[in-house]
Design a protein around this motif. Structure first.
Motif, mmCIF file in Angstrom:
data_model
loop_
_atom_site.group_PDB
_atom_site.id
_atom_site.type_symbol
_atom_site.label_atom_id
_atom_site.label_comp_id
_atom_site.label_asym_id
_atom_site.label_seq_id
_atom_site.Cartn_x
_atom_site.Cartn_y
_atom_site.Cartn_z
ATOM 1 N N ARG A 18 0.853 -1.316 -0.258
ATOM 2 C CA ARG A 18 -0.067 0.164 0.072
ATOM 3 C C ARG A 18 0.912 1.364 -0.155
ATOM 4 N NH1 ARG A 18 -2.887 -1.478 4.055
ATOM 5 N NH2 ARG A 18 -4.718 -2.152 2.799
ATOM 6 N N TRP A 65 -4.223 5.640 3.750
ATOM 7 C CA TRP A 65 -4.516 5.054 2.507
ATOM 8 C C TRP A 65 -5.452 3.869 2.668
ATOM 9 C CZ3 TRP A 65 -4.668 7.189 -2.363
ATOM 10 C CH2 TRP A 65 -3.930 8.316 -2.415
ATOM 11 N N ARG A 95 -2.768 12.367 -0.135
ATOM 12 C CA ARG A 95 -4.102 12.081 -0.626
ATOM 13 C C ARG A 95 -5.157 13.255 -0.495
ATOM 14 N NH1 ARG A 95 -7.730 6.803 1.883
ATOM 15 N NH2 ARG A 95 -9.301 6.934 0.224
#
Length: 319
Positions: A18, A65, A95
């Protein structure tokens, strides 16, 4: 976060995938001179060269995330004396979401500057865990933000373990891994990495004498966190988290270190390895040099956890 399920090896591996687009693969450093002083082969994982200047970006990035879109839209909140707050702010920026950081009085100036530079909204509070948690709850109620605990969040623990996972994959095997311990996010994440890759490798935790709750807790078989920290290692003044204790109990040994030895190791890393690290990072080398018989002739991995130092207040330069 103590009611959350403990992270497992699968969570660690998922975290590695990730965060791969966002986190740096940090270098591994070596010095023959330090090998000679220690009587062992030392390989240093340079997490002070991670984005944000500390390993903390790994756990923060994994947590950010991991949020679903609705959660992400409401942002994140945490409490931190510095490195985790800056890391979460930076991860939130990757993000495009809001970040709130509750910062206690007395935080290191360089770390406060990092939090602000990465765009977080800073909330100040008194320098106690109770005050931090109360302010976090207040901000969470006002904003709907998701809490990302500095060390007891399973997503954070899994993310922190990716530093050791990288080290084991690139330079393993090791006889021992040595990491600092405060709240236990890096320590318990490292334990997951060893479980996955090298169960025969010993895990040694370096802890300040003035904040030795992990040593007391692991010796007693239960958390012993009623203490007032007294250490130069500002990043290690937190109490050992409940999930962190559960992962570390029976799986790690602790070496407690005087602040004077930590400062000497910090200066040594600067002089010999040409790396500026903070006291909470240098303590890992200090633990080795303080008890060389425990590492003699062995291959030792050392995580240099962070490098966010106030250059105007270097401890060996004080009058």
């Amino acid at each position: 976060m103590s009611d959350s399920p403990l992270p497992c090896v699968d969570d660690l591996l998922a975290a590695a995938a990730r965060i791969a687009p966002h986190a740096s693969v940090t270098p591994v450093l070596h010095s023959r001179a330090l090998d000679g002083l220690a009587g062992a082969s030392l390989l240093f994982k340079g997490e002070h060269l991670q984005r944000g200047g500390a390993f903390k970006f790994r756990g923060a990035c994994n947590a950010v995330w991991s949020l679903d879109p609705d959660q992400a839209a409401r942002g994140v909140v945490t409490h931190s004396s510095g490195n985790h707050g800056a890391a979460l702010a930076l991860a939130a920026r990757t993000r495009g979401i809001a970040c709130n950081v509750v910062v206690p009085q007395g935080a290191v100036g360089a770390k406060l500057a990092n939090i602000a530079r990465h765009g977080a909204t800073v909330w100040r509070c008194e320098a106690s865990i109770a005050a931090r948690e109360a302010m976090c709850a207040q901000v969470q109620a006002q904003t709907g933000a998701s809490l990302v605990h500095p060390y007891a969040d399973p997503r954070v623990i899994a993310g922190q373990g990716t530093a050791a996972l990288e080290l084991l994959r690139s330079h393993g095997p090791f006889d021992v891994l040595v990491v600092p311990v405060g709240g236990g996010g890096l320590a318990s994440g490292t334990r997951l990495a060893l479980q996955a890759m090298a169960p025969q490798t010993r895990l040694v935790l370096a802890e300040p004498e003035g904040a030795a709750d992990t040593a007391r807790s692991l010796a007693a078989g239960e958390r012993r966190i009623d203490f007032t920290p007294d250490t130069l290692c500002d990043g290690l003044r937190t109490t050992l988290g409940a999930p962190n204790f559960a992962l570390l109990h029976g799986a790690a040994e602790v070496i407690t270190v005087a602040d004077s030895a930590t400062v000497a190791a910090m200066r040594l890393l600067w002089q010999v390895l040409k790396q500026v690290v903070e006291p909470s990072s240098a303590i890992a080398l200090a633990a080795i040099l303080a008890t060389p018989q425990r590492f003699a002739g062995q291959r030792v991995g050392v995580v240099l956890s962070g490098g966010n130092v106030d250059l105007d207040a270097l401890p060996w330069a004080r009058a």
